[in-house]
Write a protein that holds these residues in place. Structure first.
Motif, PDB file in Angstrom:
ATOM      1  N   HIS A 128      18.451  13.330  44.725  1.00 36.85           N
ATOM      2  CA  HIS A 128      19.614  12.783  45.438  1.00 36.85           C
ATOM      3  C   HIS A 128      19.379  11.281  45.608  1.00 36.85           C
ATOM      4  N   PRO A 129      20.433  10.503  45.960  1.00 34.23           N
ATOM      5  CA  PRO A 129      20.227   9.067  46.189  1.00 34.23           C
ATOM      6  C   PRO A 129      19.141   8.842  47.256  1.00 34.23           C
ATOM      7  N   PRO A 130      18.199   7.907  46.999  1.00 34.96           N
ATOM      8  CA  PRO A 130      17.049   7.711  47.886  1.00 34.96           C
ATOM      9  C   PRO A 130      17.416   7.455  49.347  1.00 34.96           C
ATOM     10  N   GLN A 131      18.456   6.659  49.569  1.00 35.57           N
ATOM     11  CA  GLN A 131      18.864   6.336  50.945  1.00 35.57           C
ATOM     12  C   GLN A 131      19.267   7.608  51.700  1.00 35.57           C
ATOM     13  N   LEU A 132      19.957   8.516  51.019  1.00 34.38           N
ATOM     14  CA  LEU A 132      20.374   9.769  51.659  1.00 34.38           C
ATOM     15  C   LEU A 132      19.170  10.674  51.919  1.00 34.38           C
ATOM     16  N   VAL A 133      18.232  10.696  50.963  1.00 30.30           N
ATOM     17  CA  VAL A 133      17.024  11.513  51.139  1.00 30.30           C
ATOM     18  C   VAL A 133      16.248  11.033  52.361  1.00 30.30           C
ATOM     19  N   LEU A 134      16.101   9.707  52.469  1.00 30.69           N
ATOM     20  CA  LEU A 134      15.354   9.155  53.610  1.00 30.69           C
ATOM     21  C   LEU A 134      16.058   9.486  54.927  1.00 30.69           C
ATOM     22  N   ASP A 135      17.371   9.242  54.998  1.00 35.64           N
ATOM     23  CA  ASP A 135      18.074   9.466  56.268  1.00 35.64           C
ATOM     24  C   ASP A 135      18.065  10.946  56.649  1.00 35.64           C
ATOM     25  N   SER A 136      18.209  11.825  55.659  1.00 38.64           N
ATOM     26  CA  SER A 136      18.144  13.255  55.941  1.00 38.64           C
ATOM     27  C   SER A 136      16.753  13.627  56.464  1.00 38.64           C
ATOM     28  N   TYR A 137      15.714  13.087  55.804  1.00 39.59           N
ATOM     29  CA  TYR A 137      14.339  13.360  56.253  1.00 39.59           C
ATOM     30  C   TYR A 137      14.144  12.896  57.708  1.00 39.59           C
ATOM     31  N   LEU A 138      14.582  11.675  58.003  1.00 38.85           N
ATOM     32  CA  LEU A 138      14.353  11.114  59.345  1.00 38.85           C
ATOM     33  C   LEU A 138      15.063  11.948  60.415  1.00 38.85           C
ATOM     34  N   LEU A 139      16.325  12.325  60.149  1.00 39.67           N
ATOM     35  CA  LEU A 139      17.064  13.125  61.136  1.00 39.67           C
ATOM     36  C   LEU A 139      16.384  14.471  61.374  1.00 39.67           C
ATOM     37  N   ARG A 140      15.920  15.100  60.287  1.00 37.08           N
ATOM     38  CA  ARG A 140      15.314  16.425  60.427  1.00 37.08           C
ATOM     39  C   ARG A 140      13.922  16.338  61.051  1.00 37.08           C
ATOM     40  N   ALA A 141      13.181  15.258  60.735  1.00 42.81           N
ATOM     41  CA  ALA A 141      11.855  15.083  61.342  1.00 42.81           C
ATOM     42  C   ALA A 141      11.996  14.854  62.851  1.00 42.81           C
ATOM     43  N   LEU A 142      13.004  14.056  63.240  1.00 38.73           N
ATOM     44  CA  LEU A 142      13.249  13.829  64.668  1.00 38.73           C
ATOM     45  C   LEU A 142      13.690  15.124  65.349  1.00 38.73           C
ATOM     46  N   ALA A 143      14.510  15.913  64.648  1.00 37.88           N
ATOM     47  CA  ALA A 143      14.956  17.190  65.220  1.00 37.88           C
ATOM     48  C   ALA A 143      13.764  18.125  65.438  1.00 37.88           C
ATOM     49  N   LEU A 144      12.834  18.174  64.454  1.00 36.45           N
ATOM     50  CA  LEU A 144      11.639  19.014  64.610  1.00 36.45           C
ATOM     51  C   LEU A 144      10.789  18.542  65.785  1.00 36.45           C
ATOM     52  N   ALA A 145      10.810  17.229  66.041  1.00 37.14           N
ATOM     53  CA  ALA A 145      10.028  16.676  67.149  1.00 37.14           C
ATOM     54  C   ALA A 145      10.713  16.914  68.495  1.00 37.14           C
ATOM     55  N   GLY A 146      11.895  17.552  68.468  1.00 39.34           N
ATOM     56  CA  GLY A 146      12.577  17.882  69.716  1.00 39.34           C
ATOM     57  C   GLY A 146      13.699  16.928  70.074  1.00 39.34           C
ATOM     58  N   TRP A 147      14.047  16.039  69.155  1.00 33.41           N
ATOM     59  CA  TRP A 147      15.083  15.045  69.425  1.00 33.41           C
ATOM     60  C   TRP A 147      16.265  15.239  68.486  1.00 33.41           C
ATOM     61  N   ALA A 148      16.739  16.471  68.378  1.00 35.12           N
ATOM     62  CA  ALA A 148      17.872  16.731  67.488  1.00 35.12           C
ATOM     63  C   ALA A 148      19.103  15.991  67.991  1.00 35.12           C
ATOM     64  N   PRO A 149      19.663  15.090  67.192  1.00 38.06           N
ATOM     65  CA  PRO A 149      20.891  14.438  67.613  1.00 38.06           C
ATOM     66  C   PRO A 149      22.075  15.371  67.396  1.00 38.06           C
ATOM     67  N   SER A 150      23.147  15.142  68.135  1.00 39.70           N
ATOM     68  CA  SER A 150      24.375  15.912  67.917  1.00 39.70           C
ATOM     69  C   SER A 150      25.416  15.006  67.273  1.00 39.70           C
ATOM     70  N   PHE A 151      26.032  15.494  66.194  1.00 37.77           N
ATOM     71  CA  PHE A 151      27.069  14.700  65.534  1.00 37.77           C
ATOM     72  C   PHE A 151      28.432  15.383  65.604  1.00 37.77           C
TER      73      PHE A 151
END
Ligand SMILES: [Zn+2]
Length: 241
Positions: A128-151
């Motif tokens: 997938h486009p690198p920028q999307l891969v990075l942003d998806s990774y960051l959101l999911r890593a933060l969610a695993l750390a207990g900081w799931a954002p709501s959109f």
């Protein structure tokens, strides 16, 4: 048992003395591990090249009082050559391993390990486009750390969305009643993209425009910095990509 074996991503390495290196690993079952790799900077080293950042390795370690010692390394997947050959992939990968290092400690972090492996693999294979891969990774890593954002639903009161305001400190989108002063009003398509990246809906994510992707990246970066105690050293690199 003083000796153990695990699969690990090499997050970082630094020099130790004349010929040794300290490697920071995110293992599948033993959390984050710092270990000495002896003699790896000698040209005759058997496993020096396998212990580069981004590499996925199968490693045998000897448990020490402070630092463990690397006894044996087999390369499972070498992501370093692919990521190092392209500046954008390299910066995205660097932000990923640095984030993983900050979000994990010596407690078991199997989901963070697997998420990082998936992210590096998607980057290296250009799935997938690198920028999307990075942003998806960051959101999911933060969610695993207990900081799931709501959109979608209001992050403050839970009122079902969609809502149009976004507020970092509240944890994502907020309804009109909860909207604090200073909340942002991103493009509705940006909030849909962020939701898709968090849930891994690539079909929706890849249909977006660059302008929407850039706005989403800005919000992800701001959200990441809000939750990290220390500013990531590698984030300014992204602004130049
Ligand atoms: Zn609300």
């Amino acid at each position: 048992m003083k000796t153990y074996r695990d699969e690990a991503v090499v997050l970082r390495t630094h020099k130790l003395g004349e010929s040794d290196r300290i490697v920071t690993l995110l293992t599948r079952s033993h959390g984050q591990v710092r270990a000495v790799a002896k003699g790896v900077r000698k040209t005759t080293s058997r496993f020096g090249a396998r212990l580069e950042p981004f590499s996925l390795v199968d490693v045998q370690l000897y448990k020490g009082r402070n630092l463990d010692t690397v006894q044996q390394v087999d390369l499972v997947n070498a992501y370093a050559p692919a990521l190092s050959a392209d500046y954008q992939l390299f910066t995205c990968g660097t932000v990923m391993v640095e984030t993983a290092e900050q979000l994990t400690d010596d407690d078991s972090a199997t989901h963070q390990h697997l998420l990082l492996v998936g992210g590096l693999h998607a980057l290296a294979t250009r799935r997938h486009p690198p920028q999307l891969v990075l942003d998806s990774y960051l959101l999911r890593a933060l969610a695993l750390a207990g900081w799931a954002p709501s959109f979608h639903d209001c992050a403050s009161c839970g009122m079902p969305g969609p809502h149009s305001s976004f507020h970092l400190a509240s944890g994502g989108v907020v309804c009109d009643a909860c909207r604090p002063p200073g909340a942002a009003s991103p493009d509705p398509a940006t909030l849909v993209l962020l939701g898709d990246l968090l849930s891994g809906d690539w079909g929706g994510a890849e249909g977006t425009s660059n302008r929407v992707r850039d706005e989403a990246s800005g919000l992800v970066t701001a959200y990441l910095q809000w939750h990290m105690e220390r500013r990531l050293k590698s984030l300014p690199m992204l602004e130049r990509v």
